[in-house]
Design a protein around this motif. Structure first.
Motif, PDB file in Angstrom:
ATOM      1  N   MET A   1       0.838  -1.203   0.000  1.00  0.00           N
ATOM      2  CA  MET A   1       0.000   0.000   0.000  1.00  0.00           C
ATOM      3  C   MET A   1       0.871   1.252   0.000  1.00  0.00           C
ATOM      4  O   MET A   1       1.824   1.347   0.772  1.00  0.00           O
ATOM      5  N   PRO A   2       0.579   2.231  -0.845  1.00  0.00           N
ATOM      6  CA  PRO A   2       1.344   3.483  -0.839  1.00  0.00           C
ATOM      7  C   PRO A   2       1.153   4.206   0.495  1.00  0.00           C
ATOM      8  O   PRO A   2       0.105   4.091   1.134  1.00  0.00           O
ATOM      9  N   PRO A   3       2.148   4.976   0.952  1.00  0.00           N
ATOM     10  CA  PRO A   3       2.010   5.707   2.217  1.00  0.00           C
ATOM     11  C   PRO A   3       0.936   6.781   2.109  1.00  0.00           C
ATOM     12  O   PRO A   3       0.653   7.309   1.036  1.00  0.00           O
ATOM     13  N   SER A   4       0.328   7.106   3.259  1.00  0.00           N
ATOM     14  CA  SER A   4      -0.766   8.070   3.281  1.00  0.00           C
ATOM     15  C   SER A   4      -0.702   8.855   4.590  1.00  0.00           C
ATOM     16  O   SER A   4       0.101   8.559   5.495  1.00  0.00           O
ATOM     17  N   ILE A   5      -1.562   9.852   4.708  1.00  0.00           N
ATOM     18  CA  ILE A   5      -1.645  10.614   5.957  1.00  0.00           C
ATOM     19  C   ILE A   5      -2.049   9.698   7.105  1.00  0.00           C
ATOM     20  O   ILE A   5      -1.552   9.819   8.229  1.00  0.00           O
ATOM     21  N   ARG A   6      -2.935   8.745   6.826  1.00  0.00           N
ATOM     22  CA  ARG A   6      -3.369   7.838   7.884  1.00  0.00           C
ATOM     23  C   ARG A   6      -2.200   7.028   8.430  1.00  0.00           C
ATOM     24  O   ARG A   6      -2.138   6.737   9.635  1.00  0.00           O
ATOM     25  N   ALA A   7      -1.241   6.639   7.555  1.00  0.00           N
ATOM     26  CA  ALA A   7      -0.072   5.895   8.029  1.00  0.00           C
ATOM     27  C   ALA A   7       0.745   6.742   9.009  1.00  0.00           C
ATOM     28  O   ALA A   7       1.299   6.224   9.990  1.00  0.00           O
ATOM     29  N   ILE A   8       0.825   8.047   8.768  1.00  0.00           N
ATOM     30  CA  ILE A   8       1.534   8.950   9.693  1.00  0.00           C
ATOM     31  C   ILE A   8       0.794   9.029  11.018  1.00  0.00           C
ATOM     32  O   ILE A   8       1.397   8.969  12.107  1.00  0.00           O
ATOM     33  N   LEU A   9      -0.544   9.159  10.948  1.00  0.00           N
ATOM     34  CA  LEU A   9      -1.346   9.258  12.164  1.00  0.00           C
ATOM     35  C   LEU A   9      -1.239   8.000  13.020  1.00  0.00           C
ATOM     36  O   LEU A   9      -1.289   8.069  14.262  1.00  0.00           O
ATOM     37  N   GLN A  10      -1.085   6.837  12.369  1.00  0.00           N
ATOM     38  CA  GLN A  10      -1.057   5.570  13.103  1.00  0.00           C
ATOM     39  C   GLN A  10       0.343   5.199  13.603  1.00  0.00           C
ATOM     40  O   GLN A  10       0.490   4.206  14.308  1.00  0.00           O
ATOM     41  N   ASN A  11       1.348   6.003  13.250  1.00  0.00           N
ATOM     42  CA  ASN A  11       2.709   5.716  13.705  1.00  0.00           C
ATOM     43  C   ASN A  11       2.876   6.231  15.131  1.00  0.00           C
ATOM     44  O   ASN A  11       2.806   7.447  15.393  1.00  0.00           O
ATOM     45  N   PRO A  12       3.118   5.339  16.104  1.00  0.00           N
ATOM     46  CA  PRO A  12       3.209   5.788  17.510  1.00  0.00           C
ATOM     47  C   PRO A  12       4.420   6.668  17.788  1.00  0.00           C
ATOM     48  O   PRO A  12       4.466   7.335  18.838  1.00  0.00           O
ATOM     49  N   ALA A  13       5.383   6.716  16.870  1.00  0.00           N
ATOM     50  CA  ALA A  13       6.572   7.546  17.097  1.00  0.00           C
ATOM     51  C   ALA A  13       6.281   9.017  16.879  1.00  0.00           C
ATOM     52  O   ALA A  13       7.086   9.885  17.269  1.00  0.00           O
ATOM     53  N   PHE A  14       5.140   9.330  16.276  1.00  0.00           N
ATOM     54  CA  PHE A  14       4.807  10.722  15.954  1.00  0.00           C
ATOM     55  C   PHE A  14       3.658  11.198  16.836  1.00  0.00           C
ATOM     56  O   PHE A  14       2.715  10.449  17.131  1.00  0.00           O
ATOM     57  N   SER A  15       3.735  12.470  17.190  1.00  0.00           N
ATOM     58  CA  SER A  15       2.639  13.107  17.903  1.00  0.00           C
ATOM     59  C   SER A  15       1.896  13.988  16.904  1.00  0.00           C
ATOM     60  O   SER A  15       2.168  15.188  16.768  1.00  0.00           O
ATOM     61  N   VAL A  16       0.996  13.364  16.198  1.00  0.00           N
ATOM     62  CA  VAL A  16       0.282  14.043  15.100  1.00  0.00           C
ATOM     63  C   VAL A  16      -1.203  13.711  15.225  1.00  0.00           C
ATOM     64  O   VAL A  16      -1.582  12.571  15.499  1.00  0.00           O
ATOM     65  N   ARG A  17      -2.043  14.735  15.020  1.00  0.00           N
ATOM     66  CA  ARG A  17      -3.495  14.499  15.025  1.00  0.00           C
ATOM     67  C   ARG A  17      -4.168  15.395  13.990  1.00  0.00           C
ATOM     68  O   ARG A  17      -3.610  16.426  13.589  1.00  0.00           O
ATOM     69  N   VAL A  18      -5.346  15.000  13.577  1.00  0.00           N
ATOM     70  CA  VAL A  18      -6.133  15.816  12.648  1.00  0.00           C
ATOM     71  C   VAL A  18      -6.910  16.832  13.449  1.00  0.00           C
ATOM     72  O   VAL A  18      -7.623  16.481  14.403  1.00  0.00           O
ATOM     73  N   VAL A  19      -6.779  18.089  13.085  1.00  0.00           N
ATOM     74  CA  VAL A  19      -7.423  19.166  13.837  1.00  0.00           C
ATOM     75  C   VAL A  19      -8.861  19.385  13.377  1.00  0.00           C
ATOM     76  O   VAL A  19      -9.778  19.450  14.192  1.00  0.00           O
ATOM     77  N   ASN A  20      -9.037  19.519  12.073  1.00  0.00           N
ATOM     78  CA  ASN A  20     -10.361  19.860  11.555  1.00  0.00           C
ATOM     79  C   ASN A  20     -11.185  18.596  11.317  1.00  0.00           C
ATOM     80  O   ASN A  20     -11.573  18.273  10.201  1.00  0.00           O
ATOM     81  N   THR A  21     -11.434  17.833  12.377  1.00  0.00           N
ATOM     82  CA  THR A  21     -12.188  16.586  12.257  1.00  0.00           C
ATOM     83  C   THR A  21     -13.677  16.830  12.366  1.00  0.00           C
ATOM     84  O   THR A  21     -14.133  17.740  13.058  1.00  0.00           O
ATOM     85  N   GLN A  22     -14.412  15.981  11.681  1.00  0.00           N
ATOM     86  CA  GLN A  22     -15.874  16.035  11.727  1.00  0.00           C
ATOM     87  C   GLN A  22     -16.356  14.614  11.455  1.00  0.00           C
ATOM     88  O   GLN A  22     -16.302  14.133  10.328  1.00  0.00           O
ATOM     89  N   GLY A  23     -16.763  13.912  12.482  1.00  0.00           N
ATOM     90  CA  GLY A  23     -17.171  12.526  12.319  1.00  0.00           C
ATOM     91  C   GLY A  23     -16.005  11.618  11.974  1.00  0.00           C
ATOM     92  O   GLY A  23     -16.171  10.644  11.251  1.00  0.00           O
ATOM     93  N   GLY A  24     -14.780  11.936  12.447  1.00  0.00           N
ATOM     94  CA  GLY A  24     -13.626  11.077  12.210  1.00  0.00           C
ATOM     95  C   GLY A  24     -12.886  11.391  10.938  1.00  0.00           C
ATOM     96  O   GLY A  24     -11.842  10.822  10.665  1.00  0.00           O
ATOM     97  N   ALA A  25     -13.393  12.308  10.118  1.00  0.00           N
ATOM     98  CA  ALA A  25     -12.734  12.700   8.868  1.00  0.00           C
ATOM     99  C   ALA A  25     -12.559  14.209   8.857  1.00  0.00           C
ATOM    100  O   ALA A  25     -13.284  14.941   9.547  1.00  0.00           O
ATOM    101  N   PRO A  26     -11.594  14.728   8.072  1.00  0.00           N
ATOM    102  CA  PRO A  26     -11.411  16.178   8.002  1.00  0.00           C
ATOM    103  C   PRO A  26     -12.676  16.869   7.525  1.00  0.00           C
ATOM    104  O   PRO A  26     -13.296  16.445   6.543  1.00  0.00           O
TER     105      PRO A  26
END
Length: 512
Positions: A1-26
């Motif tokens: 699978m090609p890398p995606s934003i979700r892969a970054i979010l799921q990496n425990p080494a990073f402190s990254v979150r989506v800010v503009n969420t609405q029902g779990g999606a931007p």
């Protein structure tokens, strides 16, 4: 699978979150925005970094381009719109570097543009995210290379099977997960077992696109739009195309898929060329078998046909004759497909400059539809048995001659029988001869002001009876006799003889 934003979010080494969420999606973003493939990660604090970016990338920023003092909403909207217009997948904003938190107006701008906005906190290094995506891209590229090698091996193994072409196409379907359609040089679909059905509303559209590409006569590859997008590639080269291949992929293929398709195109073109050479050999065999049937050697013909094509059509049979020179290989290829589909129901062969087709009672309609589809002019016999095959061919040839002369698409010999003996004569040629026969009396009438031609017509219409003809013309019998004698002299005919009267009768009939 090609890398995606979700892969970054799921990496425990990073402190990254989506800010503009609405029902779990931007908020405002289309479904699946977090799963879109990333081509790279770039960092920049420029007010307009688009000159250094490419579509499909993730942009990371410390926010130096956004002053601590709040600016108008239009400033943030314009910044995000530039990124969205370029095709940037998302924007990552580092907090606790320049800004303690993401500017609210930037969040609003991202929501309006449907741009995923990520908060990169706890001083997570941008270089770590970049290295992670780089490693994932390398892993993906390596996986595609391995897939390509395995797929190429599978295609090569398929090409070695007895039914090489069909096995190649079946393997292509399996490897790419797509539907595949193959067309011959005439644009007719070549049937083969498929694992992915073609949408019903798409078959005719694809077939029409294939015929249009084949009519151009040059190698081509294109991405076609219709009820569904598909890839269309012509096969063959040199002076003649051999067919076309259509693939129903949901999106354009990556280089690995394109390489695999290129290999299949080469192998399929070679297989079609080999099939063409084999078809030529089979056509020679068909021609010899037809001559055996015409010579009355039914037993040998039956044994030969049984081994190669299956049994011959059952009696009674109908013979159809088409002029080969008008239609060439396209009609022959269509007949080959027809005989394969209806084994034991249809047989054809080339004979001189004609194509002779034989069909049993059940498949005569199929042949008529095929000839109509190719706009072929055809003559057909009455039902005959194999012992009468020579008569059937003769009848079909005479019917074909009438079809050519009258401009009809097809003529059956029974239509000629309905016209009697005159129906066997070529109307155009007979009329030309008739005008030549009567030319001396026509010329005499023009020069001398006589009425020999009307007199002859009246005399013939009255079965050469003198009294009724004289009464019809309002002249004396002796005057009538003198006119007929003069006409006979001019024509070089003795109109007291039956054969000469018949010659005159035929000439009058074909000039009416």
């Amino acid at each position: 699978m090609p890398p995606s934003i979700r892969a970054i979010l799921q990496n425990p080494a990073f402190s990254v979150r989506v800010v503009n969420t609405q029902g779990g999606a931007p908020a405002g973003a289309p479904d699946g925005a977090l799963d879109e493939p990333l081509s790279w990660v770039h960092s920049s604090d420029l007010a307009d970094p688009t000159e250094f970016l490419e579509p499909g990338q993730l942009l990371l920023t410390d926010g130096a381009q956004f002053p601590q003092r709040a600016r108008a909403q239009e400033y943030y909207d314009a910044y995000v719109e530039r990124l969205a217009d370029l095709g940037i997948r998302g924007l990552g904003f580092a907090t606790a570097v320049i800004h303690p938190q993401i500017p609210p107006r930037l969040i609003s701008a991202c929501e309006r543009a449907g741009m995923p906005l990520l908060e990169v906190s706890n001083r997570t290094p941008f270089i770590a995210i970049i290295r992670f995506i780089s490693a994932e891209l390398s892993r993906e590229q390596l996986a595609r290379v391995e897939w390509s090698l395995n797929a190429q091996r599978a295609i090569s193994r398929a090409a070695l099977r007895p039914d090489g072409l069909r096995s190649i196409l079946a393997e292509l379907e399996k490897q790419l997960g797509c539907w595949v359609l193959l067309f011959d040089a005439a644009g007719n679909r070549v049937p083969f077992p498929t694992r992915h059905p073609v949408p019903g509303d798409l078959v005719d559209f694809v077939a029409d696109a294939a015929r249009q590409a084949l009519k151009k006569g040059t190698r081509s590859a294109s991405r076609q739009s219709g009820p569904q997008e598909f890839t269309l590639q012509t096969l063959g080269g040199g002076k003649r195309l051999r067919g076309a291949l259509a693939l129903g992929t949901s999106e354009a293929m990556d280089p690995a898929g394109a390489d695999l398709l290129g290999s299949v195109i080469g192998l399929a073109s070679l297989a079609l060329e080999q099939n063409r050479a084999l078809d030529n050999a089979r056509r020679h065999l068909r021609a010899g078998l037809l001559e055996q049937l015409l010579a009355g050697d039914r037993a040998v013909a039956d044994r030969t046909a049984e081994k190669v094509w299956g049994r011959l059509p059952e009696e009674p049979i109908t013979v159809s004759v088409v002029r080969d020179a008008q239609h060439g290989d396209h009609l022959l290829e269509a007949l080959e497909l027809e005989s394969d589909e209806h084994r034991g129901g249809v047989f054809y062969a080339q004979r001189n400059d004609h194509i002779v087709a034989i069909a049993g009672e059940k498949h005569g309609g199929d042949l008529r539809e095929l000839f109509a589809a190719h706009r072929a002019t055809v003559g057909s016999s009455t039902p005959v048995r194999y012992a009468e095959l020579g008569r059937g061919v003769t009848e079909a040839e005479r019917a074909l001659a009438r079809a050519v002369e009258t401009g009809a698409d097809g003529v059956g010999f029974t239509e000629l029988l309905g016209d009697g003996m005159l129906g066997l004569l070529g109307t155009d040629r007979a009329a030309a001869v008739a005008r030549g026969v009567l030319l001396p009396v026509v010329g005499h009438d023009a020069r001398e002001g006589t009425a020999l031609v009307p007199t002859l017509r009246a005399w013939i219409s009255n079965n050469c009876a003198w009294e009724p003809t004289a009464q019809q013309l309002g002249i004396h019998r002796h005057t009538l006799r003198n006119r007929i004698d003069l006409a006979g002299t001019l024509l070089g005919l003795d109109l007291d003889l039956l054969q000469d009267r018949l010659e005159l009768w035929a000439a009058v009939q074909f000039t009416d």
